[in-house]
Design a protein around this motif. Structure first.
Motif, PDB file in Angstrom:
ATOM      1  N   VAL A  19     -25.597   3.689 -22.914  1.00  0.00           N
ATOM      2  CA  VAL A  19     -26.459   4.782 -22.475  1.00  0.00           C
ATOM      3  C   VAL A  19     -25.851   5.375 -21.209  1.00  0.00           C
ATOM      4  O   VAL A  19     -25.734   4.701 -20.183  1.00  0.00           O
ATOM      5  N   GLN A  20     -25.442   6.630 -21.300  1.00  0.00           N
ATOM      6  CA  GLN A  20     -24.745   7.264 -20.184  1.00  0.00           C
ATOM      7  C   GLN A  20     -25.709   7.590 -19.043  1.00  0.00           C
ATOM      8  O   GLN A  20     -26.872   7.942 -19.283  1.00  0.00           O
ATOM      9  N   ASP A  45     -27.343  13.019 -22.024  1.00  0.00           N
ATOM     10  CA  ASP A  45     -28.032  12.419 -23.161  1.00  0.00           C
ATOM     11  C   ASP A  45     -27.049  12.215 -24.302  1.00  0.00           C
ATOM     12  O   ASP A  45     -25.866  12.550 -24.203  1.00  0.00           O
ATOM     13  N   VAL A  46     -27.551  11.655 -25.415  1.00  0.00           N
ATOM     14  CA  VAL A  46     -26.667  11.308 -26.520  1.00  0.00           C
ATOM     15  C   VAL A  46     -26.053  12.549 -27.166  1.00  0.00           C
ATOM     16  O   VAL A  46     -24.928  12.490 -27.693  1.00  0.00           O
ATOM     17  N   ASP A  66     -23.154  13.545 -25.073  1.00  0.00           N
ATOM     18  CA  ASP A  66     -22.127  12.501 -25.099  1.00  0.00           C
ATOM     19  C   ASP A  66     -21.344  12.495 -26.406  1.00  0.00           C
ATOM     20  O   ASP A  66     -20.108  12.441 -26.395  1.00  0.00           O
ATOM     21  N   LEU A  67     -22.043  12.558 -27.547  1.00  0.00           N
ATOM     22  CA  LEU A  67     -21.385  12.367 -28.839  1.00  0.00           C
ATOM     23  C   LEU A  67     -21.203  13.656 -29.647  1.00  0.00           C
ATOM     24  O   LEU A  67     -20.189  13.815 -30.336  1.00  0.00           O
ATOM     25  N   CYS A  82     -31.764   9.138 -26.536  1.00  0.00           N
ATOM     26  CA  CYS A  82     -30.801   8.159 -27.034  1.00  0.00           C
ATOM     27  C   CYS A  82     -30.523   8.345 -28.525  1.00  0.00           C
ATOM     28  O   CYS A  82     -29.580   7.772 -29.067  1.00  0.00           O
ATOM     29  N   ASN A 140     -26.486   8.925 -32.228  1.00  0.00           N
ATOM     30  CA  ASN A 140     -27.388   7.812 -31.928  1.00  0.00           C
ATOM     31  C   ASN A 140     -26.635   6.748 -31.142  1.00  0.00           C
ATOM     32  O   ASN A 140     -25.547   6.328 -31.555  1.00  0.00           O
ATOM     33  N   TRP A 141     -27.216   6.304 -30.033  1.00  0.00           N
ATOM     34  CA  TRP A 141     -26.658   5.199 -29.251  1.00  0.00           C
ATOM     35  C   TRP A 141     -27.228   3.836 -29.663  1.00  0.00           C
ATOM     36  O   TRP A 141     -26.787   2.808 -29.157  1.00  0.00           O
TER      37      TRP A 141
END
Length: 357
Positions: free
Chosen positions: A168-169, A173-174, A177-178, A213, A232-233
């Motif tokens: 979790v950064q 947010d996810v 991030d992704l 997340c 999804n993390w």
């Protein structure tokens, strides 16, 4: 884009890597190994960390500030691998000094700052490029080729899944991030880039981490197509998969299957036959869907490190004065979608996206 360079025709370009943290070492290693480049300096506020990286990449100079780098070292370009919130300041400083710039994703932390970077590089006549590494992988290059050749036909839908049990950064947010990976891939492989009609995002924070997340993006495209991205993390299984459905064939990319990363399915709805059936309006209600069942095959893929092709493409763009395959404009389109997704999460379920130019 080519991997090899003829140094008798093109002397090596000089570059500095700014940021010796997570991604900087990967960039430094590839620039140091490339015949297109001479790695001149490593710049990081942590002199010890920069020194350790320098020792592994041919002992370039170690500097602790961008001011020192630009004032005392003769470089043609810089590679920025620092937190997104710092990209704008560093890039603008380098562009003002006449340097070409490649930036780790995302381009910046806001569309406004990203557009300023793109405009500044255009005005200065310098190359601004985003390090969207996935766009230089053999699988994604083949996907782009197949779509451009019409092998899949008209794109009907895209379904992308990028999930894992991840960190979790602390600052994003996810989705931020992704999703940039999936968005940059789609912008790279779709003719004309990724230009959704709108952006709708949903997110969940079951951990009470203060940021999503789990996230879902829905991007309606022209001609009724739809792109959907799931990030999804929290998943105990790791999945890196994209399904691109076309009117002729469907492509499945499984990045975690080295034996068969790409599969082409000649199966789906027979649209031509369906149109013939539906010509008679009276028969529409009871018309049966016609399916096509054909062969499945997997194209052969070359093997090379994507970052090596990225650094080579950066050099080609500089020497040829041509936009990079993942240039500032494409990075800005990705950034604008991320920002629209944040607005969608914060307010309405759907947020119209202003076209990035």
């Amino acid at each position: 884009m080519s991997i090899d360079a003829d140094t008798t025709v093109h002397p090596a370009l000089r570059i500095a890597v700014i940021g010796a943290g997570y991604w900087g070492p990967n960039l430094a290693r590839n620039f140091a190994l490339s015949t297109d480049w001479e790695l001149v300096a490593i710049c990081d506020m942590d002199a010890e960390r920069a020194s350790v990286l320098a020792q592994k990449t041919g002992n370039p100079a170690v500097v602790t500030s961008v001011d020192e780098l630009l004032e005392h070292h003769d470089v043609d370009a810089v590679a920025i691998a620092t937190p997104a919130r710092t990209h704008h300041l560093i890039a603008m400083q380098a562009i003002a000094a006449g340097k070409h710039v490649v930036v780790e994703k995302p381009l910046a932390d806001t569309t406004e700052r990203g557009r300023e970077m793109v405009d500044a590089a255009r005005a200065a006549g310098t190359i601004l490029m985003a390090d969207h590494t996935y766009c230089y992988t053999p699988a994604v290059l083949k996907m782009r080729e197949l779509i451009a050749s019409g092998e899949l036909g008209e794109i009907l839908y895209v379904d992308s899944v990028r999930i894992n049990l991840g960190l979790v950064q602390p600052d994003v947010d996810v989705i931020w991030d992704l999703a940039p990976h999936d968005l940059s891939i789609l912008d790279f492989i779709l003719p004309g880039g990724l230009t959704p009609l709108s952006v709708s995002a949903m997110g969940a924070d079951p951990l009470r981490a203060g940021r999503s997340c789990v996230g879902y993006l829905s991007l309606p495209l022209a001609d009724g197509a739809l792109a959907h991205i799931h990030v999804n993390w929290l998943s105990p299984t790791k999945i890196r998969q994209m399904v691109i459905g076309g009117s002729r064939r469907t492509l499945v990319w499984d990045d975690l299957n080295p034996q068969q990363r790409l599969s082409i399915f000649d199966r789906g709805v027979d649209l031509k036959h369906q149109e013939e059936v539906l010509v008679d309006v009276a028969s529409r209600k009871g018309a049966a869907i016609s399916y096509r069942l054909g062969d499945t095959w997997s194209p052969a893929l070359s093997e090379f490190e994507p970052l090596s092709l990225m650094v080579s493409s950066f050099a080609e763009s500089i020497r040829g004065g041509q936009p990079a395959p993942t240039d500032g404009a494409s990075a800005l389109r990705v950034l604008s979608i991320l920002e629209a997704a944040s607005a969608s999460l914060a307010s309405a379920p759907s947020h119209l996206l202003e076209a990035a130019s």
